[in-house]
Design a protein around this motif. Structure first.
Motif, PDB file in Angstrom:
ATOM      1  N   THR A 207       0.881   6.918 -46.945  1.00  0.00           N
ATOM      2  CA  THR A 207       1.151   7.327 -45.759  1.00  0.00           C
ATOM      3  C   THR A 207       0.449   7.386 -44.404  1.00  0.00           C
ATOM      4  O   THR A 207       0.384   6.106 -44.350  1.00  0.00           O
ATOM      5  N   GLY A 208       1.361   7.621 -43.382  1.00  0.00           N
ATOM      6  CA  GLY A 208       0.942   7.540 -41.953  1.00  0.00           C
ATOM      7  C   GLY A 208       0.858   6.009 -41.208  1.00  0.00           C
ATOM      8  O   GLY A 208       2.382   4.933 -42.332  1.00  0.00           O
ATOM      9  N   GLY A 209       0.235   4.857 -40.445  1.00  0.00           N
ATOM     10  CA  GLY A 209       0.618   3.041 -40.313  1.00  0.00           C
ATOM     11  C   GLY A 209       0.579   2.684 -41.821  1.00  0.00           C
ATOM     12  O   GLY A 209       1.189   1.725 -41.434  1.00  0.00           O
ATOM     13  N   VAL A 210      -0.199   3.007 -43.227  1.00  0.00           N
ATOM     14  CA  VAL A 210       0.475   2.093 -44.181  1.00  0.00           C
ATOM     15  C   VAL A 210       1.773   2.037 -44.702  1.00  0.00           C
ATOM     16  O   VAL A 210       2.031   1.119 -44.726  1.00  0.00           O
ATOM     17  N   THR A 211       2.400   3.281 -44.690  1.00  0.00           N
ATOM     18  CA  THR A 211       3.812   3.128 -45.143  1.00  0.00           C
ATOM     19  C   THR A 211       4.215   2.677 -43.701  1.00  0.00           C
ATOM     20  O   THR A 211       5.710   1.971 -44.363  1.00  0.00           O
ATOM     21  N   ALA A 212       4.239   2.503 -42.364  1.00  0.00           N
ATOM     22  CA  ALA A 212       4.518   2.308 -41.531  1.00  0.00           C
ATOM     23  C   ALA A 212       5.134   0.228 -40.887  1.00  0.00           C
ATOM     24  O   ALA A 212       4.988  -0.084 -40.606  1.00  0.00           O
ATOM     25  N   SER A 213       4.061   0.016 -42.256  1.00  0.00           N
ATOM     26  CA  SER A 213       3.995  -1.331 -42.027  1.00  0.00           C
ATOM     27  C   SER A 213       3.732  -2.135 -43.170  1.00  0.00           C
ATOM     28  O   SER A 213       5.021  -2.086 -44.118  1.00  0.00           O
ATOM     29  N   TYR A 214       2.496  -2.558 -43.813  1.00  0.00           N
ATOM     30  CA  TYR A 214       2.826  -3.198 -45.404  1.00  0.00           C
ATOM     31  C   TYR A 214       3.241  -2.802 -47.095  1.00  0.00           C
ATOM     32  O   TYR A 214       3.776  -3.417 -47.164  1.00  0.00           O
ATOM     33  N   ALA A 215       3.096  -1.860 -46.569  1.00  0.00           N
ATOM     34  CA  ALA A 215       3.535  -0.974 -47.553  1.00  0.00           C
ATOM     35  C   ALA A 215       5.506  -0.712 -48.074  1.00  0.00           C
ATOM     36  O   ALA A 215       5.775  -0.587 -49.262  1.00  0.00           O
ATOM     37  N   MET A 216       5.905  -0.551 -46.925  1.00  0.00           N
ATOM     38  CA  MET A 216       7.579  -0.920 -47.072  1.00  0.00           C
ATOM     39  C   MET A 216       7.815  -2.144 -47.267  1.00  0.00           C
ATOM     40  O   MET A 216       9.051  -1.862 -46.821  1.00  0.00           O
ATOM     41  N   LEU A 217       7.346  -3.116 -46.757  1.00  0.00           N
ATOM     42  CA  LEU A 217       7.870  -4.480 -46.563  1.00  0.00           C
ATOM     43  C   LEU A 217       7.628  -5.615 -47.431  1.00  0.00           C
ATOM     44  O   LEU A 217       7.894  -6.712 -47.614  1.00  0.00           O
ATOM     45  N   GLY A 218       7.834  -5.033 -48.701  1.00  0.00           N
ATOM     46  CA  GLY A 218       7.429  -5.605 -50.322  1.00  0.00           C
ATOM     47  C   GLY A 218       9.267  -6.667 -50.355  1.00  0.00           C
ATOM     48  O   GLY A 218      10.293  -5.483 -49.709  1.00  0.00           O
ATOM     49  N   ASP A 219       9.047  -7.849 -50.963  1.00  0.00           N
ATOM     50  CA  ASP A 219       9.870  -7.804 -51.631  1.00  0.00           C
ATOM     51  C   ASP A 219      10.844  -7.022 -52.988  1.00  0.00           C
ATOM     52  O   ASP A 219      12.130  -7.118 -52.892  1.00  0.00           O
ATOM     53  N   LEU A 255      12.452   9.537 -52.604  1.00  0.00           N
ATOM     54  CA  LEU A 255      13.084   8.022 -52.376  1.00  0.00           C
ATOM     55  C   LEU A 255      13.737   7.066 -52.952  1.00  0.00           C
ATOM     56  O   LEU A 255      14.249   6.001 -51.981  1.00  0.00           O
ATOM     57  N   LEU A 256      13.845   7.212 -53.763  1.00  0.00           N
ATOM     58  CA  LEU A 256      14.777   6.153 -54.819  1.00  0.00           C
ATOM     59  C   LEU A 256      15.875   6.492 -55.291  1.00  0.00           C
ATOM     60  O   LEU A 256      16.795   5.677 -54.714  1.00  0.00           O
ATOM     61  N   GLU A 257      16.218   7.660 -54.833  1.00  0.00           N
ATOM     62  CA  GLU A 257      17.592   8.336 -55.359  1.00  0.00           C
ATOM     63  C   GLU A 257      17.994   7.852 -53.375  1.00  0.00           C
ATOM     64  O   GLU A 257      19.792   7.775 -53.282  1.00  0.00           O
ATOM     65  N   HIS A 258      17.485   7.996 -52.649  1.00  0.00           N
ATOM     66  CA  HIS A 258      17.618   7.070 -50.992  1.00  0.00           C
ATOM     67  C   HIS A 258      17.683   5.767 -50.517  1.00  0.00           C
ATOM     68  O   HIS A 258      17.676   5.417 -49.607  1.00  0.00           O
ATOM     69  N   GLY A 259      17.342   5.689 -51.855  1.00  0.00           N
ATOM     70  CA  GLY A 259      17.469   4.084 -51.749  1.00  0.00           C
ATOM     71  C   GLY A 259      16.162   2.807 -51.102  1.00  0.00           C
ATOM     72  O   GLY A 259      16.289   1.704 -50.191  1.00  0.00           O
ATOM     73  N   ASP A 262      12.452   0.431 -54.957  1.00  0.00           N
ATOM     74  CA  ASP A 262      13.505  -0.249 -56.025  1.00  0.00           C
ATOM     75  C   ASP A 262      13.533   0.068 -58.020  1.00  0.00           C
ATOM     76  O   ASP A 262      14.497   0.514 -57.471  1.00  0.00           O
ATOM     77  N   PHE A 263      12.146   0.832 -57.804  1.00  0.00           N
ATOM     78  CA  PHE A 263      12.255   1.734 -59.069  1.00  0.00           C
ATOM     79  C   PHE A 263      10.969   1.804 -59.485  1.00  0.00           C
ATOM     80  O   PHE A 263       9.780   2.163 -58.327  1.00  0.00           O
ATOM     81  N   ILE A 264      11.067   3.262 -60.298  1.00  0.00           N
ATOM     82  CA  ILE A 264       9.475   3.518 -60.152  1.00  0.00           C
ATOM     83  C   ILE A 264       8.855   3.375 -61.263  1.00  0.00           C
ATOM     84  O   ILE A 264       9.971   3.514 -62.847  1.00  0.00           O
TER      85      ILE A 264
END
Length: 285
Positions: A207-219, A255-259, A262-264
């Motif tokens: 959650t929070g700033g982690v999601t808003a930075s590196y957590a969502m920036l993966g290849d 989140l997977l359903e909405h893109g 990449d996978f669970i």
């Protein structure tokens, strides 16, 4: 009978104190989801996943390292980096006291642990968050360890895995904490320019700033089943918009359903999935 193990009273059957047998602490585990009780050993052997409902219990860095690294062999990196109370912050207690208390209770230096080893023979750098250290909050040490983990990946041409599990930025470090969002994002650009893969694994909660930075920036952005992944939590959003939220809102399946993912992957498949994904990327190296 002159002697018996119980006596009756208006309150029911009472056992004498000296004859009571206490259950040792840490022997049993009750699933937070389905309430099934199992032994701690059975839970450990099943990778901390409920055998009945598949609930993935929260685990921290050393448990993940045991699951992921071959033969549980790895080297810890940057263990000398320690948090500091630069602002002299005080809420219900001084931040400095919180740091010492968390370190004593967990045996950890901070909310991030970095290790390097192999998964099915594939070399990896893994930076894993520890939720039991002040809610896995992101402070300056978390940002610095991620930064150095990226440098280590580039220097040794190894893929990077970050396992996120966090309540967000650490409020006790104020702007120093928020700066880590930009710092880690910029460092990940260097990793991309080096042609090395970054896999982001989001676990419950991210959650929070982690999601808003590196957590969502993966290849590749992946998650464990039913993990809460969001910026603001569902309670805050519901109170803001005054409407009921969709079922499973902000869970990994949604989140997977909405893109957004990449996978669970379930924890039992995690090691094989990660090593296969890294090998696919590293073929071009």
């Amino acid at each position: 009978m002159s002697s018996t193990w119980f006596r009756r009273s208006k309150k029911g059957i009472l056992t004498s104190t000296e004859e009571k047998k206490e259950t040792p602490d840490g022997l049993w585990h009750k699933c937070p989801e389905c309430k099934t009780t199992t032994t701690v050993k059975e839970l450990h052997d099943n990778l901390h996943v409920c055998a009945k409902c598949n609930y993935h219990n929260r685990i921290d860095s050393l448990e993940y390292f045991e699951i992921l690294f071959d033969n549980n062999k790895y080297d810890l990196l940057f263990e000398n980096i320690m948090p500091k109370d630069l602002l002299g912050f005080v809420d219900m207690k001084p931040y400095g006291s919180r740091i010492v208390e968390a370190q004593n209770n967990t045996g950890l230096k901070d909310a991030m642990t970095v290790g390097t080893g192999t998964m099915n023979g594939v070399p990896f750098v893994v930076a894993c968050m520890n939720f039991n250290f002040i809610g896995g909050s992101m402070g300056s040490v978390v940002g610095e360890k991620i930064s150095r983990a990226i440098d280590h990946s580039i220097a040794h041409k190894m893929p990077l895995l970050i396992i996120s599990k966090s309540g967000g930025a650490r409020m006790m470090e104020s702007a120093f904490s928020l700066m880590q969002m930009a710092k880690t994002s910029a460092k990940l650009t260097q990793l991309a320019k080096a042609g090395l893969p970054y896999i982001s694994l989001m676990t419950d909660p991210t959650t929070g700033g982690v999601t808003a930075s590196y957590a969502m920036l993966g290849d590749i952005n992946i998650a464990e089943p039913n993990a809460l992944i969001c910026f603001a939590g569902p309670r805050v959003i519901k109170e803001t918009i005054k409407k009921d939220l969709p079922a499973g809102f902000q869970r990994s399946e949604f989140l997977l359903e909405h893109g957004f993912l990449d996978f669970i992957t379930e924890r039992k498949n995690l090691k094989n999935k990660l090593s296969m994904t890294a090998e696919w990327f590293m073929k071009e190296q």
